[in-house]
Scaffold this motif. Structure first.
Motif, mmCIF file in Angstrom:
data_model
loop_
_atom_site.group_PDB
_atom_site.id
_atom_site.type_symbol
_atom_site.label_atom_id
_atom_site.label_comp_id
_atom_site.label_asym_id
_atom_site.label_seq_id
_atom_site.Cartn_x
_atom_site.Cartn_y
_atom_site.Cartn_z
ATOM 1 N N LEU A 65 27.820 28.372 8.626
ATOM 2 C CA LEU A 65 28.256 29.202 10.625
ATOM 3 C C LEU A 65 27.328 28.051 11.317
ATOM 4 O O LEU A 65 26.348 28.176 11.845
ATOM 5 N N PRO A 66 28.231 27.772 12.142
ATOM 6 C CA PRO A 66 27.983 27.208 13.579
ATOM 7 C C PRO A 66 27.748 27.543 14.679
ATOM 8 O O PRO A 66 28.209 29.544 14.426
ATOM 9 N N LEU A 67 26.810 27.443 15.724
ATOM 10 C CA LEU A 67 26.515 28.658 16.997
ATOM 11 C C LEU A 67 27.198 28.875 17.046
ATOM 12 O O LEU A 67 28.691 28.112 17.386
ATOM 13 N N LEU B 81 36.513 37.937 22.327
ATOM 14 C CA LEU B 81 37.723 38.078 21.579
ATOM 15 C C LEU B 81 37.398 39.916 20.632
ATOM 16 O O LEU B 81 38.994 39.716 20.967
ATOM 17 N N THR B 82 36.451 39.943 20.850
ATOM 18 C CA THR B 82 36.521 41.063 20.651
ATOM 19 C C THR B 82 37.321 42.424 21.569
ATOM 20 O O THR B 82 37.926 42.915 20.708
ATOM 21 N N GLU B 83 36.695 42.323 22.853
ATOM 22 C CA GLU B 83 37.871 43.300 23.887
ATOM 23 C C GLU B 83 39.148 42.488 23.528
ATOM 24 O O GLU B 83 39.894 43.384 23.781
ATOM 25 N N GLY B 84 39.864 41.522 23.483
ATOM 26 C CA GLY B 84 41.044 40.758 23.226
ATOM 27 C C GLY B 84 41.926 42.078 22.469
ATOM 28 O O GLY B 84 42.638 42.040 22.269
ATOM 29 N N ALA C 37 32.119 34.619 24.277
ATOM 30 C CA ALA C 37 33.515 34.575 23.425
ATOM 31 C C ALA C 37 33.672 35.184 22.381
ATOM 32 O O ALA C 37 34.494 35.891 22.541
ATOM 33 N N VAL C 38 32.273 35.667 21.302
ATOM 34 C CA VAL C 38 32.679 36.694 20.859
ATOM 35 C C VAL C 38 32.950 38.008 20.701
ATOM 36 O O VAL C 38 33.681 38.977 20.979
#
Length: 166
Positions: free
Chosen positions: A35-37, A46-49, A42-43
């Motif tokens: 996994l890249p950093l 994305l979670t809220e979206g 952003a996470v």
């Protein structure tokens, strides 16, 4: 690989198995390293979206399920009431049967009472008749006895009496 630039059959199958994760190694092995950093912001975005996209539908589904559950409770209560009405109807039918049976036995009792009254009247008439016959027989016996006594008296009077000496 073959000279044509294509992988040979054995190599292609091995590559496909490795790409599908069918290797001998554990599926979790090397996951952290691969996994890249990832940016935490952003996470979170994305979670809220994702949540904002699916949450209204889930809340509507939840309220629809609650409404359905309440409707089912109402339907169950209504069904129980209808069942109790049917039971009451069966009780009423049983009561009707009991009343018709009671009517039948009442008519039997009335008939028995009438028969007993008729028998009582007949026995009363028979007792009166028996009493009259007994009185008549006693009267006839008394008359016969009186007749015999008269005949005996007459015979005594008719028998020769010795003359008296004076």
């Amino acid at each position: 690989m073959s000279l044509s630039g294509r992988p040979e059959r054995g190599e292609a199958a091995g590559d496909a198995a490795r790409s599908l994760g069918l290797s001998d190694a554990s599926p979790d092995e090397g996951v952290v390293e691969d996994l890249p950093l990832i940016d935490e912001k952003a996470v979170e975005q994305l979670t809220e979206g994702l949540i904002s996209h699916y949450l209204p539908d889930l809340q509507r589904s939840k309220s629809a399920l609650q409404e359905l559950t309440q409707n089912q409770v109402v339907l169950l209560d209504t069904l129980e009431q209808e069942i109790s009405k049917f039971k009451e109807c069966n009780y009423i039918l049983d009561i009707d049967a009991l009343f018709s049976e009671a009517k039948h036995y009442h008519s039997k009792l009335v008939n028995i009472r009438n028969d007993m009254m008729m028998l009582h009247e007949k026995t009363s008439k028979l007792k009166k008749r028996a009493l009259k016959l007994q009185q008549k027989r006693q009267k006839e016996e008394l008359e016969r006895e009186q007749q015999r006594e008269k005949e005996l008296e007459r015979e005594k009077q008719l028998t020769a009496k010795p003359a008296r000496r004076t």
